[in-house]
Structures are given as C-alpha cells and as structure tokens.
Design a protein around this motif. Structure first.
Motif, short mmCIF file in Angstrom:
data_model
loop_
_atom_site.label_atom_id
_atom_site.label_comp_id
_atom_site.label_asym_id
_atom_site.label_seq_id
_atom_site.Cartn_x
_atom_site.Cartn_y
_atom_site.Cartn_z
N ASP A 1 9.10 4.67 3.60
CA ASP A 1 9.42 5.89 3.87
C ASP A 1 8.17 6.69 3.59
N GLU A 2 7.00 5.98 3.52
CA GLU A 2 5.63 6.77 3.04
C GLU A 2 4.69 6.53 4.12
N VAL A 3 5.28 6.89 5.35
CA VAL A 3 4.15 6.76 6.68
C VAL A 3 3.11 7.83 6.29
N ILE A 4 1.75 7.32 6.18
CA ILE A 4 0.65 8.31 5.86
C ILE A 4 0.15 8.67 7.24
N GLY A 5 -0.14 9.95 7.42
CA GLY A 5 -0.75 10.39 8.65
C GLY A 5 -0.19 9.87 9.87
N GLY A 6 1.16 9.62 9.77
CA GLY A 6 1.81 9.17 11.20
C GLY A 6 2.01 7.79 11.52
N SER A 7 1.02 6.94 11.05
CA SER A 7 1.06 5.58 11.36
C SER A 7 0.54 4.81 10.31
N GLN A 8 0.17 5.13 9.40
CA GLN A 8 -0.37 4.08 8.16
C GLN A 8 0.55 4.03 7.00
N ILE A 9 0.65 2.64 6.61
CA ILE A 9 1.57 2.60 5.45
C ILE A 9 0.81 1.52 4.43
N TYR B 1 -4.36 -2.92 12.21
CA TYR B 1 -5.47 -3.02 11.50
C TYR B 1 -5.51 -2.76 9.78
N ILE B 2 -6.09 -3.46 9.07
CA ILE B 2 -6.28 -3.17 7.79
C ILE B 2 -7.08 -2.02 7.81
N ALA B 3 -6.98 -0.64 7.26
CA ALA B 3 -7.62 0.37 7.37
C ALA B 3 -8.46 0.43 6.28
N GLY B 4 -8.04 -0.17 4.76
CA GLY B 4 -8.59 -0.24 3.84
C GLY B 4 -7.99 -0.65 2.56
N LEU C 1 -4.36 -0.45 3.02
CA LEU C 1 -3.83 0.49 3.95
C LEU C 1 -3.69 -0.12 5.21
N VAL C 2 -2.65 -0.15 6.06
CA VAL C 2 -2.12 -0.77 7.06
C VAL C 2 -1.92 0.21 8.22
N ASP C 3 -2.81 0.22 9.23
CA ASP C 3 -2.42 1.15 10.36
C ASP C 3 -1.64 0.51 11.43
N LEU C 4 -0.49 1.02 11.82
CA LEU C 4 0.54 0.30 12.80
C LEU C 4 0.47 0.94 14.17
#
Length: 299
Positions: free
Chosen positions: A83-91, A138-141, A150-153
């Motif tokens: 429920d915390e999709v950050i910036g539209g695609s990152q969890i 990708y692992i964004a950080g 932080l995972v970018d889907l």
C-alpha cells in the motif's frame, strides 16, 4: 544500460550468467501473458541453455546455484508495503533477518551492478498459491538503518546514483500525489480480483465455472483511480468468455439480477452462441451469500 530487446539480439555473445538472467525474465514475461494470476507450480523452474534452473526457493530472496547473485524476490499481497507504492512504481522490501545476511548482500550486489530480477508477488495463499509477476525489476537502493530495500517494479532501470544513501528513503516523504502507473494498476487489479473471487466463492456468476485461472473480476462501472477504496459490489466474477461479452454489452443483467443477452442486430446465432450465451438468457446470476456484496443493480 541497454534495453532488454536489444540485449536479446546479442544473446549468444553474452556471458552465461547474463543469458540465464535474460532467460528468467523472458520466461516470467511469458507466464504473465499466459495467466491472469500465475500458479506457483509454473514458477518453480525456467529453461535456459538446454537445462532447467530454479526460479524461486523457500525464502524471499532466491539465488540458483548457476548464478552468483539472486534472480528473484518473493513477497505477499498482505505486506503493508504493497500500500506504499512510492513515486508510482517503487516499493519497500524488508531485509532478510539476522542469519541470512547473504540474501541482503546479494541484493546489494544486484543494486551496484544494476542486475535485473524477477519479483513474485503472492496474491493467494495455500492451497494452490498464485502470483503476480513483475519483470524485470531493479534494486533502486537500500537503507542499512531502516533495514529496507527500495525495489523498482516499473521495468526501467531507476535513475538513482547513490545506491546506499540514507537520504534515498526520504523519497517516501515527497509528493503524495500518486500517479496511476501500470504498476499501481496491476496491484489494484490483483487486490480487486482476490476480493471478488472470494465473495463469489470462485465461480462465474453466469455459468458457475469454477476454474479459478479462468475467472476475472469484471468492473460493472468504469474502473476508478487505483488509490480509491475497493468496493466489491462494483465488480462481478465472470469467466473470460462472459467477461468479454459483458464488456461488449452483449451480456448484461437487469434489476432483478437476471442475465440478459442481446446479440448484435442481424447476427444469426449458431450452436456456440446458443450454448455459451443464449442458454443463460433470463437465468439468475449466482450471487454472493452476503447481500452486501451483491453487484450494483440495474446494470
């Protein structure tokens, strides 16, 4: 980083590990096209170079013996971070617990080397678990203090340079105006389908087909913003055929919840139309046991 389609053109010139990783992603994408929700059995192994390689394991982060770094991450829809999709695609994804730091080290290496992975989001538990598949991710950080990745889907390499900066996670406090991205839409649809199939006891409301992989959650009214509350009475459990007929307004239901079928003007119905559509004309919908979940009337 080169896009996936371009890398594929030079497949046979690649190092073995890169080939295996691309084969895993291609396999994951093919499953996503084939299934509404992918059965767990389909995600056990993938073909690569004439052999079958494991795609997932018992833990959340999995590395097959053929690779030096992880290939997949597994999570559940029940996770609060869904429920915390950050910036539209990152969890956010929690670190593995103490004693499994090798999993955390592996994901950090994936971030540093910008390696693509497969993300398996469990939609349904046992028996017969189902998954939503995201690939490539990708692992964004990461944050060592918060013990989170932080995972970018989105399928795109994230434009982040400081891979392990604590400031990276301040992104969660930025703009709260969510953009409805493809990722958010898929998460929203997965939740909606789960709720609809649960109250309809995994049956098509028209023909009572009970094969869950062939059932959809049809929207009675146009789908709303993915961040709005899900209302089960705005959906209907339908098999793929009756869902398509419903969307085309060939199949509807009246205020008494009886099926109404209206074929296009001048269309001569054959045996298929008779058995799959006209046979149900005038019959009552199979509704949830609890009336509060019945679909909005007069569709």
């Amino acid at each position: 980083m080169w896009p996936l389609f371009l890398l594929t053109r030079y497949y046979h010139l690649m190092l073995p590990e890169i080939r295996i990783r691309l084969d895993a992603i291609a396999y994951a994408l093919s499953l996503r096209e084939k299934w509404v929700a992918v059965p767990e059995a389909e995600l056990a192994r993938f073909p690569s170079g004439g052999q079958w390689i494991f795609l997932r394991g018992a833990q959340g982060v999995f590395k097959p013996k053929e690779l030096s770094e992880p290939i997949s991450i597994r999570s559940t829809l029940a996770s609060p971070y869904m429920d915390e999709v950050i910036g539209g695609s990152q969890i956010l994804y929690d670190f593995a617990p103490a004693g499994r730091d090798y999993e955390n080290d592996g994901l950090k290496q994936c971030a540093e080397r910008e390696l693509p992975l497969v993300y398996l989001l469990q939609l349904k538990g046992k028996p017969k678990p189902e998954y939503e598949v995201f690939a490539p991710v990708y692992i964004a950080g990461w944050s060592d203090s918060d013990r989170q990745f932080l995972v970018d889907l989105s399928g795109h390499r994230p434009e982040i340079v400081e891979r392990h900066s604590e400031a990276l996670f301040q992104i969660a406090q930025l703009d709260k105006q969510y953009v409805v991205t493809q990722v958010e839409r898929r998460l929203h649809q997965a939740k909606f389908r789960n709720q609809i199939l649960q109250v309809y006891r995994e049956r098509c409301a028209v023909c009572v087909l009970r094969l869950r992989p062939l059932l959809d959650a049809a929207h009675i009214i146009p789908d709303r913003d993915a961040k709005n509350t899900l209302n089960v009475n705005e959906g209907l459990s339908l098999c793929a055929t009756h869902h398509r007929a419903f969307d085309a307004r060939i199949l509807r239901y009246d205020s008494e919840y009886r099926v109404r079928v209206e074929l296009p003007t001048g269309f001569a119905a054959g045996s298929g139309e008779q058995s799959m559509l006209l046979l149900f004309d005038g019959k009552p919908l199979t509704l949830p046991a609890d009336e509060q979940y019945w679909p909005v009337a007069g569709s």
